[in-house]
Design an enzyme around this catalytic site. Structure first.
Site, PDB file in Angstrom:
ATOM      1  N   ASP A  12      46.200  38.640  43.796  1.00  0.00           N
ATOM      2  CA  ASP A  12      44.840  38.974  43.377  1.00  0.00           C
ATOM      3  C   ASP A  12      44.897  40.393  42.802  1.00  0.00           C
ATOM      4  O   ASP A  12      45.893  41.102  42.957  1.00  0.00           O
ATOM      5  CB  ASP A  12      43.894  38.918  44.590  1.00  0.00           C
ATOM      6  CG  ASP A  12      42.453  39.285  44.224  1.00  0.00           C
ATOM      7  OD1 ASP A  12      41.970  38.870  43.158  1.00  0.00           O
ATOM      8  OD2 ASP A  12      41.800  40.001  45.018  1.00  0.00           O
ATOM      9  N   SER A  13      43.793  40.812  42.199  1.00  0.00           N
ATOM     10  CA  SER A  13      43.709  42.197  41.726  1.00  0.00           C
ATOM     11  C   SER A  13      43.776  43.172  42.894  1.00  0.00           C
ATOM     12  O   SER A  13      44.037  44.353  42.686  1.00  0.00           O
ATOM     13  CB  SER A  13      42.383  42.402  41.003  1.00  0.00           C
ATOM     14  OG  SER A  13      41.318  42.194  41.919  1.00  0.00           O
ATOM     15  N   CYS A  76      42.430  34.661  42.493  1.00  0.00           N
ATOM     16  CA  CYS A  76      41.527  35.548  41.755  1.00  0.00           C
ATOM     17  C   CYS A  76      40.868  34.739  40.645  1.00  0.00           C
ATOM     18  O   CYS A  76      41.569  34.162  39.801  1.00  0.00           O
ATOM     19  CB  CYS A  76      42.359  36.691  41.161  1.00  0.00           C
ATOM     20  SG  CYS A  76      41.434  37.789  40.082  1.00  0.00           S
ATOM     21  N   GLU A 155      36.827  46.740  47.679  1.00  0.00           N
ATOM     22  CA  GLU A 155      38.221  47.192  47.633  1.00  0.00           C
ATOM     23  C   GLU A 155      38.359  48.582  48.290  1.00  0.00           C
ATOM     24  O   GLU A 155      39.315  48.854  48.999  1.00  0.00           O
ATOM     25  CB  GLU A 155      38.609  47.276  46.144  1.00  0.00           C
ATOM     26  CG  GLU A 155      40.045  47.520  45.829  1.00  0.00           C
ATOM     27  CD  GLU A 155      40.946  46.311  46.050  1.00  0.00           C
ATOM     28  OE1 GLU A 155      40.512  45.161  45.943  1.00  0.00           O
ATOM     29  OE2 GLU A 155      42.124  46.556  46.358  1.00  0.00           O
ATOM     30  N   CYS A 196      33.986  35.181  43.168  1.00  0.00           N
ATOM     31  CA  CYS A 196      35.018  36.217  43.175  1.00  0.00           C
ATOM     32  C   CYS A 196      35.550  36.260  44.596  1.00  0.00           C
ATOM     33  O   CYS A 196      34.756  36.254  45.557  1.00  0.00           O
ATOM     34  CB  CYS A 196      34.410  37.563  42.781  1.00  0.00           C
ATOM     35  SG  CYS A 196      35.482  38.986  43.118  1.00  0.00           S
ATOM     36  N   HIS A 198      36.799  38.516  46.360  1.00  0.00           N
ATOM     37  CA  HIS A 198      36.376  39.684  47.143  1.00  0.00           C
ATOM     38  C   HIS A 198      35.046  39.430  47.862  1.00  0.00           C
ATOM     39  O   HIS A 198      34.821  39.929  48.963  1.00  0.00           O
ATOM     40  CB  HIS A 198      36.181  40.904  46.238  1.00  0.00           C
ATOM     41  CG  HIS A 198      37.448  41.620  45.866  1.00  0.00           C
ATOM     42  ND1 HIS A 198      38.345  41.119  44.957  1.00  0.00           N
ATOM     43  CD2 HIS A 198      37.944  42.818  46.268  1.00  0.00           C
ATOM     44  CE1 HIS A 198      39.349  41.974  44.812  1.00  0.00           C
ATOM     45  NE2 HIS A 198      39.135  43.010  45.596  1.00  0.00           N
TER      46      HIS A 198
HETATM   47  N1  DGL Z   1      38.971  39.028  43.265  1.00  0.00           N
HETATM   48  C1  DGL Z   1      38.876  38.828  41.870  1.00  0.00           C
HETATM   49  C2  DGL Z   1      38.161  37.548  41.486  1.00  0.00           C
HETATM   50  O1  DGL Z   1      38.189  36.607  42.242  1.00  0.00           O
HETATM   51  C3  DGL Z   1      38.541  39.955  40.948  1.00  0.00           C
HETATM   52  C4  DGL Z   1      37.923  41.200  41.409  1.00  0.00           C
HETATM   53  C5  DGL Z   1      38.173  42.294  40.398  1.00  0.00           C
HETATM   54  O2  DGL Z   1      39.267  42.839  40.434  1.00  0.00           O
HETATM   55  O3  DGL Z   1      37.307  42.548  39.556  1.00  0.00           O
HETATM   56  O4  DGL Z   1      37.600  37.454  40.434  1.00  0.00           O
END
Ligand code: DGL
Length: 283
Positions: A12-13, A76, A155, A196, A198
């Site tokens: 993931d990011s 992600c 984050e 997302c 996150h």
């Molecule tokens: N967790 C990521 C997603 O599912 C991206 C969050 C990000 O880095 O902007 O889209």
């Protein structure tokens, strides 16, 4: 069939994909996992698709060459939208699972036919997302929001519990109120897609803001089941009683950014010890 002693690569990011990793641990308790948080380059959601594609390929290459992964889970939504197709082309022999906003399940669950979607700017602006809505979203009213700033706030949060993080609470309130009126009356949004990975970690904050009747939908468990199917593995979780989790010894967490931030997230959200984590460079 893929080598069952080789690890499953997950990335993931940043720390958001840990929500998917937890679902994978439950569905595949016999598997080894190596997770990369590309926190040095987060957030992906507010970068260009070309940048996200380049990072996704660099990480896939790293996981393939250094860790000999048996499969890749793109945990992600933003990276899936930008890079799933080109990753499949580049590694045609490697099973690959992506994460997409749960449009189809949400359309089935909603009674009012008004559905909210929270995702990153990169995801909601992608052709893949437009196709998802077109293919599975007909007949419902979709209220879609690019939630700038929310993934970064998650984050970077140092709060012991995200429920107590005021900045996160304010961002959640700001973005959900822009989506419309939530509730179960006619015309109200009764279902919210967490598009997302996150955002799964602020589920309690969102539920507290929107009330207990609004249904929040994410894709972690579905992605884990899909990974199990692709690998052709038996559903070992149910054989083991349903509650087994892949043990700590089978998990390696790597970050391109702050080691401390990954350790905190792994400990707070997954109960994993600091020793699971290390810092890496993925140029
Ligand atoms: N967790 C990521 C997603 O599912 C991206 C969050 C990000 O880095 O902007 O889209």
């Amino acid at each position: 069939m893929p080598d069952s002693s080789a690890p499953i690569g997950v990335f993931d990011s940043g720390v958001g994909g840990l929500s998917v990793l937890q679902a994978l641990r439950r569905a595949l308790p016999q598997a080894q996992f190596v997770y990369v948080a590309d926190s040095a380059h987060a957030p992906y959601g507010e970068k260009t698709a070309a940048f996200v594609q380049e990072r996704s390929h660099a990480i896939a290459r790293f996981l393939h060459e250094r860790h000999g992964i048996a499969a890749l889970v793109v945990a992600c939504n933003t990276a899936t939208a930008a890079a799933a197709e080109s990753l499949r082309q580049a590694w045609a022999d490697m099973p690959l699972v992506g994460v997409e906003p749960a449009i189809k399940p949400a359309a089935r669950l909603s009674r009012t036919g008004h559905i909210g979607v929270m995702a990153t700017r990169g995801t909601v602006g992608s052709a893949r997302f437009a196709r998802l809505l077109h293919d599975f979203g007909q007949g419902a009213h979709w209220h879609v929001r690019a939630c700038d700033g929310l993934a970064s706030a998650i984050e970077n949060s140092t709060a012991a519990s995200l429920l107590e993080d005021e900045k996160i609470r304010a961002l959640c309130a700001h973005h959900t109120s822009a989506l419309g009126q939530f509730g179960t009356e006619a015309g109200q949004i009764d279902t919210l897609v967490l598009g997302c990975t996150h955002y799964v970690f602020v589920r309690d904050t969102l539920q507290a803001l929107l009330g207990p009747k609004v249904q929040l939908v994410d894709t972690g468990a579905a992605v884990a089941r899909q990974t199990q199917r692709l690998l052709g593995w038996a559903p070992a979780a149910s054989a083991a009683g349903g509650d087994a989790l892949a043990p700590v010894a089978q998990i390696q967490l790597l970050t391109t950014g702050s080691l401390n931030a990954l350790q905190m997230a792994a400990q707070r959200w997954l109960g994993l010890p600091l020793q699971c984590c290390a810092q890496v460079q993925v140029p």
